[in-house]
Design a protein around this motif. Structure first.
Motif, mmCIF file in Angstrom:
data_model
loop_
_atom_site.group_PDB
_atom_site.id
_atom_site.type_symbol
_atom_site.label_atom_id
_atom_site.label_comp_id
_atom_site.label_asym_id
_atom_site.label_seq_id
_atom_site.Cartn_x
_atom_site.Cartn_y
_atom_site.Cartn_z
ATOM 1 N N GLU A 60 0.818 -1.213 0.000
ATOM 2 C CA GLU A 60 0.000 0.000 0.000
ATOM 3 C C GLU A 60 0.856 1.269 0.000
ATOM 4 O OE1 GLU A 60 0.579 -1.656 4.040
ATOM 5 O OE2 GLU A 60 -0.212 -2.481 2.217
ATOM 6 N N VAL A 61 2.185 1.117 0.055
ATOM 7 C CA VAL A 61 3.084 2.265 -0.037
ATOM 8 C C VAL A 61 3.325 2.561 -1.510
ATOM 9 C CG1 VAL A 61 5.390 3.158 0.471
ATOM 10 C CG2 VAL A 61 4.211 1.741 2.166
ATOM 11 N N ASP A 62 2.887 3.728 -1.944
ATOM 12 C CA ASP A 62 3.098 4.144 -3.322
ATOM 13 C C ASP A 62 4.570 4.512 -3.486
ATOM 14 O OD1 ASP A 62 3.248 6.685 -5.256
ATOM 15 O OD2 ASP A 62 1.628 5.366 -5.916
ATOM 16 N N GLY A 71 1.918 11.976 -4.805
ATOM 17 C CA GLY A 71 0.954 10.889 -4.716
ATOM 18 C C GLY A 71 0.404 10.830 -3.301
ATOM 19 N N THR A 72 -0.100 9.683 -2.932
ATOM 20 C CA THR A 72 -0.739 9.551 -1.625
ATOM 21 C C THR A 72 -0.178 8.363 -0.857
ATOM 22 O OG1 THR A 72 -2.491 8.153 -2.530
ATOM 23 C CG2 THR A 72 -2.927 10.518 -2.439
ATOM 24 N N SER A 77 -7.560 2.680 -3.464
ATOM 25 C CA SER A 77 -7.822 1.623 -4.446
ATOM 26 C C SER A 77 -7.787 2.175 -5.867
ATOM 27 C CB SER A 77 -9.155 0.938 -4.170
ATOM 28 O OG SER A 77 -10.204 1.868 -4.276
ATOM 29 N N SER A 78 -8.135 3.443 -6.041
ATOM 30 C CA SER A 78 -8.115 4.015 -7.384
ATOM 31 C C SER A 78 -6.693 4.243 -7.879
ATOM 32 C CB SER A 78 -8.899 5.327 -7.424
ATOM 33 O OG SER A 78 -8.282 6.279 -6.586
ATOM 34 N N ASP A 79 -5.707 4.286 -6.954
ATOM 35 C CA ASP A 79 -4.318 4.449 -7.363
ATOM 36 C C ASP A 79 -3.818 3.231 -8.124
ATOM 37 O OD1 ASP A 79 -4.183 6.898 -6.109
ATOM 38 O OD2 ASP A 79 -3.171 6.130 -4.324
#
Length: 124
Positions: A60-62, A71-72, A77-79
């Motif tokens: 979950e780490v972008d 980014g976030t 989930s949309s990422d």
């Protein structure tokens, strides 16, 4: 280029988010504890191996957020959903899935879980 001070802030944010000490975080991703200490003090820059281990352990780490601060975090989930524009051939195939198939059978099915694990059915 990674801004070391900003990267350190993001690393600290990960530690707080997962409620892990630097030592526990190092153990969790499989690196030496001293490497986390060196990153947090700014002595060392993150290696590719370190970044990949964080990504493998915490999907979950972008990565772009972790490296560049854009980014976030955590990923939404949309990422991870890529937009798909159906092509005419894809639309035709969706309407009749047997187009181009010459009596093919399913060999195996692979189910991918959100934690990175998977289960394979068939296809010894």
């Amino acid at each position: 280029m990674v801004n070391q001070e900003d990267f350190t802030k993001r690393l600290r944010k990960l530690l707080r988010y997962y409620d892990l000490s630097a030592s526990a975080f190092a153990d969790r991703i499989g690196v030496q504890r001293s490497s986390i200490s060196h990153l947090l003090t700014g002595r060392n820059k993150p290696s590719l191996d370190f970044i990949l281990k964080v990504n493998d352990t915490f999907p979950e780490v972008d990565l772009y957020w972790f490296l560049k601060g854009k980014g976030t975090f955590p990923k939404t989930s949309s990422d991870t959903d890529l937009p798909v524009t159906p092509t005419p051939s894809l639309l035709k195939k969706a309407q009749n899935p047997n187009i181009g198939e010459h009596h093919k059978s399913v060999d195996k099915i692979i189910i991918l879980h959100s934690d990175g694990s998977f289960k394979i059915y068939g296809g010894d």
